[in-house]
Design a protein around this motif. Structure first.
Motif, PDB file in Angstrom:
ATOM      1  N   UNK A  23       0.939  -1.333   0.105  1.00 59.25           N
ATOM      2  CA  UNK A  23       0.018   0.075  -0.144  1.00 59.25           C
ATOM      3  C   UNK A  23       0.826   1.140   0.009  1.00 59.25           C
ATOM      4  N   UNK A  24       1.975   1.164   0.868  1.00 62.29           N
ATOM      5  CA  UNK A  24       2.928   2.362   0.801  1.00 62.29           C
ATOM      6  C   UNK A  24       3.490   2.930  -0.507  1.00 62.29           C
ATOM      7  N   UNK A  25       4.057   1.734  -1.029  1.00 65.76           N
ATOM      8  CA  UNK A  25       4.721   1.921  -2.442  1.00 65.76           C
ATOM      9  C   UNK A  25       3.719   2.212  -3.585  1.00 65.76           C
ATOM     10  N   UNK A  26       2.523   1.844  -3.567  1.00 70.38           N
ATOM     11  CA  UNK A  26       1.340   2.237  -4.502  1.00 70.38           C
ATOM     12  C   UNK A  26       1.063   3.948  -4.119  1.00 70.38           C
ATOM     13  N   UNK A  27       1.051   4.353  -2.983  1.00 69.12           N
ATOM     14  CA  UNK A  27       0.760   5.607  -2.522  1.00 69.12           C
ATOM     15  C   UNK A  27       2.064   6.459  -3.150  1.00 69.12           C
ATOM     16  N   UNK A  28       3.252   5.976  -2.823  1.00 74.14           N
ATOM     17  CA  UNK A  28       4.634   6.369  -3.279  1.00 74.14           C
ATOM     18  C   UNK A  28       4.714   6.703  -4.673  1.00 74.14           C
ATOM     19  N   UNK A  29       4.263   5.741  -5.560  1.00 75.19           N
ATOM     20  CA  UNK A  29       4.183   5.789  -6.968  1.00 75.19           C
ATOM     21  C   UNK A  29       3.685   6.876  -7.347  1.00 75.19           C
ATOM     22  N   UNK A  30       2.634   7.181  -6.844  1.00 77.09           N
ATOM     23  CA  UNK A  30       1.259   7.923  -7.238  1.00 77.09           C
ATOM     24  C   UNK A  30       1.631   9.615  -6.962  1.00 77.09           C
ATOM     25  N   UNK A  31       2.705   9.461  -6.033  1.00 69.29           N
ATOM     26  CA  UNK A  31       3.066  11.087  -5.645  1.00 69.29           C
ATOM     27  C   UNK A  31       3.682  11.793  -6.981  1.00 69.29           C
ATOM     28  N   UNK A  32       4.127  10.825  -7.811  1.00 70.01           N
ATOM     29  CA  UNK A  32       4.928  11.262  -9.187  1.00 70.01           C
ATOM     30  C   UNK A  32       6.092  12.527  -8.685  1.00 70.01           C
ATOM     31  N   UNK A  33       6.698  11.871  -7.736  1.00 69.29           N
ATOM     32  CA  UNK A  33       7.589  12.972  -7.192  1.00 69.29           C
ATOM     33  C   UNK A  33       8.586  13.754  -8.532  1.00 69.29           C
ATOM     34  N   UNK A  34       9.025  14.839  -8.315  1.00 68.28           N
ATOM     35  CA  UNK A  34       9.640  15.791  -9.141  1.00 68.28           C
ATOM     36  C   UNK A  34      11.060  15.943  -8.694  1.00 68.28           C
ATOM     37  N   UNK A  35      12.131  16.671  -9.487  1.00 71.22           N
ATOM     38  CA  UNK A  35      13.078  17.116  -9.151  1.00 71.22           C
ATOM     39  C   UNK A  35      13.093  18.469  -7.923  1.00 71.22           C
ATOM     40  N   UNK A  36      12.016  18.975  -8.035  1.00 70.89           N
ATOM     41  CA  UNK A  36      11.788  19.986  -7.018  1.00 70.89           C
ATOM     42  C   UNK A  36      11.376  19.343  -5.777  1.00 70.89           C
ATOM     43  N   UNK A  37      10.683  18.439  -5.716  1.00 72.20           N
ATOM     44  CA  UNK A  37      10.199  17.611  -4.478  1.00 72.20           C
ATOM     45  C   UNK A  37      11.573  17.149  -3.704  1.00 72.20           C
TER      46      UNK A  37
END
Lengths: 173, 173
Positions: B103-117
Motif C-alpha cells: 500500500x505504501x509503495x502504491x501511494x509513493x508511486x502515485x506521488x509522481x515526485x519531481x526534482x523539486x520535491x
C-alpha cells in the motif's frame, strides 16, 4: 547452543527461496555493486554459493564419513566460480542454486546421521581435526553471505542517505 | 551514487517477500534468538518493520512535502511495536508487513515526485534540515535489518561451528 539437525536443515532449505525473492529481477545497479577490487557483488556471491554446493559441503561431509582423519579435505577455491557465472542471468543462478541445494539436502537427510557420525573426525587442511560441526558451518555460511549481500548493496546509498548514515550501522562495516 | 527512484522502489518492493521466504515456518529457535537483553530477535524486527510502515516513512515523507521545515517529524519509537506482536505468528507478521509495504509503495508511486520535491527540505528533530534522502534511508534501513536478522540468527551456532568460526565474520560483529 548445539546444532539441531532439523533446525539447521530448515534454515538451509530456505536460503535459495530467500535469495530468489530478493535478487531475481533486481536492477544490475544492485546486483553488480561491490566494495572495491577483489570484493564480491551479490551476483558473485550466488556463484560462490553454487560452487559451495558442488565442491565444498557435500564432498567434505563424505570425506569425514568415508575417510575420517586419514585424508584431508581438498582446499576450497573461493574464486573458482568466476568463470562459471559470466554472462548468466541472476534468475539462472538462483535456479541452479535452488536445484543443487534441494538435491544436497535430500542426500543429507537420507544419510540418517547418528550420534556416532557426529562424533566422527575428519581432517581440515588448516584446522586439523574437525567434525560434523561442518553442518553448523554450512548454515552460518549462508547467513554470513545473506548479511554480506545486504551490506554490499546498502553501500550504493552510503552518501545518498545523508545524515541518517549515523543510524545505519550496516554502512560502517 | 545518488538515489535512483525506480531502483529504490524495486528493492523496497522485494523486502517483504524476502523475509517471508526466509522466516515463515522457521523454528522458534531461530525466530526468537537474540543477542542479549534489550536486543532484537528476528520476530521483533518484523514488528519494528511493520511499525515503520505505519508510523515512520510515509508520515515523514508527507511532512516534508506538506510542511517543509516548518514542522519537525514526530520522533519514532523503536520499541513501540512490542505490545503489537505478542502472541502473533510469524506468518501473520509477514502478511501485515507485505500488505502495508504494498500500500505504501502504491501511494509513493502515485506521488509522481519531481526534482523539486527531491530538493525540498523537512526538519528532523535531531539532524535539522533533511530531504527525500529519506527514500534512500528507507531502502538501506531494510538492508540493515536483513543483515541484522542474519547476524542475530547466526549467533545460535557461534560455538557449534567449531574452528570454522575464524572464517565466519558475521559471528564477530
Amino acid at each position: 547452543m548445539n546444532l539441531e539437525f532439523d533446525d539447521a536443515v530448515a534454515m538451509l532449505a530456505r536460503t535459495p527461496g530467500t535469495l530468489r525473492a530478493w535478487l531475481a529481477g533486481l536492477p544490475d545497479a544492485w546486483l553488480d555493486a561491490n566494495e572495491g577490487p577483489e570484493t564480491f557483488s551479490a551476483r558473485d556471491m550466488m556463484g560462490h554459493l553454487i560452487e559451495g554446493e558442488r565442491m565444498d559441503w557435500v564432498p567434505r561431509i563424505r570425506m569425514i564419513l568415508d575417510h575420517g582423519e586419514s585424508r584431508a579435505f581438498e582446499p576450497f577455491d573461493r574464486f573458482a566460480f568466476r568463470g562459471a557465472i559470466g554472462g548468466r542471468t541472476i534468475e539462472s543462478l538462483c535456479e541452479e542454486f535452488e536445484q543443487r541445494r534441494r538435491d544436497n539436502l535430500t542426500w543429507l537427510r537420507r544419510l540418517s546421521l547418528t550420534p556416532e557420525d557426529f562424533a566422527r573426525r575428519g581432517r581440515h587442511p588448516a584446522f586439523g581435526a574437525v567434525t560434523l560441526e561442518l553442518l553448523s558451518t554450512w548454515t552460518v555460511h549462508d547467513l554470513n553471505h545473506i548479511g554480506q549481500i545486504a551490506r554490499v548493496m546498502s553501500k550504493n546509498y552510503s552518501t545518498a542517505v545523508g545524515p541518517w548514515r549515523e543510524y545505519l550501522g550496516i554502512l560502517s562495516r
